[in-house]
Design an enzyme around this catalytic site. Sequence first.
Site, PDB file in Angstrom:
ATOM      1  N   GLU A  31      34.363  35.600  46.841  1.00 56.70           N
ATOM      2  CA  GLU A  31      35.043  34.846  45.725  1.00 56.70           C
ATOM      3  C   GLU A  31      34.284  33.464  45.916  1.00 56.70           C
ATOM      4  OE1 GLU A  31      37.571  35.751  43.678  1.00 56.70           O
ATOM      5  OE2 GLU A  31      38.116  37.542  44.405  1.00 56.70           O
ATOM      6  N   CYS A  83      38.021  26.331  42.419  1.00 59.12           N
ATOM      7  CA  CYS A  83      36.847  27.084  41.943  1.00 59.12           C
ATOM      8  C   CYS A  83      37.064  27.156  40.349  1.00 59.12           C
ATOM      9  CB  CYS A  83      36.863  28.477  42.625  1.00 59.12           C
ATOM     10  SG  CYS A  83      38.579  29.174  42.752  1.00 59.12           S
TER      11      CYS A  83
END
Length: 522
Positions: free
Chosen positions: A277, A311
């Site tokens: 991720e 993110c």
Amino acid sequence: MGNITKIDETQNLLAKFWQRSELTAGKEFPALSDGLRFFPGTSEEVVVSSSPADGTALGKIRLASVADYSAMVETARSAFDFWKNVPAPRRGEIVRQIGDAFRKHKVELGALVSLEMGKIYQEGLGEVQEIIDVCDFAVGLSRQLYGLTMTSERPEHRLYEQWHPLGVVGIISAFNFPVAVWSWNAMIAAVCGNVSIWKPSEKTPLCAVACMNIVHEVFAANDLPAGIMTLAAGNAEVGKAMAADERVGLVSATGSTRMGRSVAQAVAARFGKSLLELGGNNAVILTPSANLDLALQAVTFAAVGTCGQRCTTTRRLIVHRSLIEEVERRLVDIYSQISKRIGHPLNPDTLVGPLIDSAAVEQMQAALRSVVEEGGQILFGGQKHESLGGNYVVPAIVRASNDMPTVQKETFAPILYLMPYDTLDEAIAYNNAVPQGLSSAVFTNDLRESERFLSASGSDCGIANVNIGTSGAEIGGAFGGEKETGGGRESGSDAWKAYMRRQTVTVNYGSTLTLAQGVKFE
Ligand code: NAD
């Protein structure tokens, strides 16, 4: 001042986590008793965790060494021998109790997240709520973990698949979600029958210790062995050791693309599994039919929330040329209002807290200098917040074009690049023309536009939203992205399959040997 009282309260609550009254700002975090084997921490390195908000030393922590980590893997492996044989719904019951323990500690853990990471208190609470939500999700999952049954081509044969746990799951996490990302992995891994070892960010170790104390209460109350969920609060060397460690079945790593590249290669070299991720460079497309009030509110939250350190932060705003001037004007107005609400993350009036550290402030300044050199134009903000000092910055809006090298990179700070488009195809091409592929959104009231954006010729990202921003995903969906974001999926939907191994089973309940594909061997 309200802030200071809150910090005192949080310090007291922190002391409760550690079950020690002597914990005060700046004191070394005391060694934990033998019973708490998840946290030996015997390395030479002692880290002072300071709040990015005002530099207050929150506590000191002796980091775990690679040798500490290695010993933990052994403890975890023996716990696995026990845990994998506990029926999954019973494992779910333990996770249900963990969720309840986090409910009980939501306020103080939310405040600690806010203090140690710098996100505003509401977002700190939101992170703890994510832990609670993922626990609930995992409890339901513990009565599912379905395998398919297929029809066999052979008479008197049964063909099906079943799922088994992998063993030790290594979790490497980033500073910006200091508790939630661990829980996405640890809770799903646990109901699947795995044990986990968490290597948190060196920038937020106290949040990790607090979480471990909370789960440990539950394990102790249920008389469960040490090692089901452990913490190796070490530096990047511990993360590297985990990536190379054949005893670790899955390494789930959240962080920069640079880190992910290194982890992916080390894990692949030993044929392990990795779940990555990594960084994002997320865009919003604003079409002429969009509800602009809704869109600008969503874009602002996604661009400046967590001070641009998600993110999924919106970094690029792709605006139809007919709207660009109005959008620029209105955004500059919104940002000038927001810049009055920058401040201490525990202050209820604050909308934007600090960046994590001075290096992040410098990276933001460097990115702004480069984009200006490349032809970009700063429309608002970007400077350090002089009166607040420290790590506070004013979120920036920059007119830029998509192909500028700086726009192609993820700068982990609140910089929003604005660019015009003429046709939807062009806007989608901009959305996709970056190395990362995490989140994306379109604002439109035209069904043809939204469906095109969602089609195979549309967004190439792991997340594609319509009329909501790029950040703030729910735990029920699978979370993750493509390309340099790493391809991993975590949390909801069928992301649990990454934490298990699939076994295909054929049972012959007849008394003759029939071969597949009609092969004769007589
Ligand atoms: P980082 O890569 O610097 O560190 C992340 C973690 O990796 C830390 O625990 C660190 O100690 C460890 N690490 C560093 N180098 C390593 C190596 N070679 N081997 C093993 N472990 C190593 O990231 P950060 O600054 O903490 O976080 C910001 C980054 O994380 C951004 O790029 C952001 O987009 C990304 N992020 C991604 C997601 C997602 O779900 N896609 C979520 C949060 C953050």
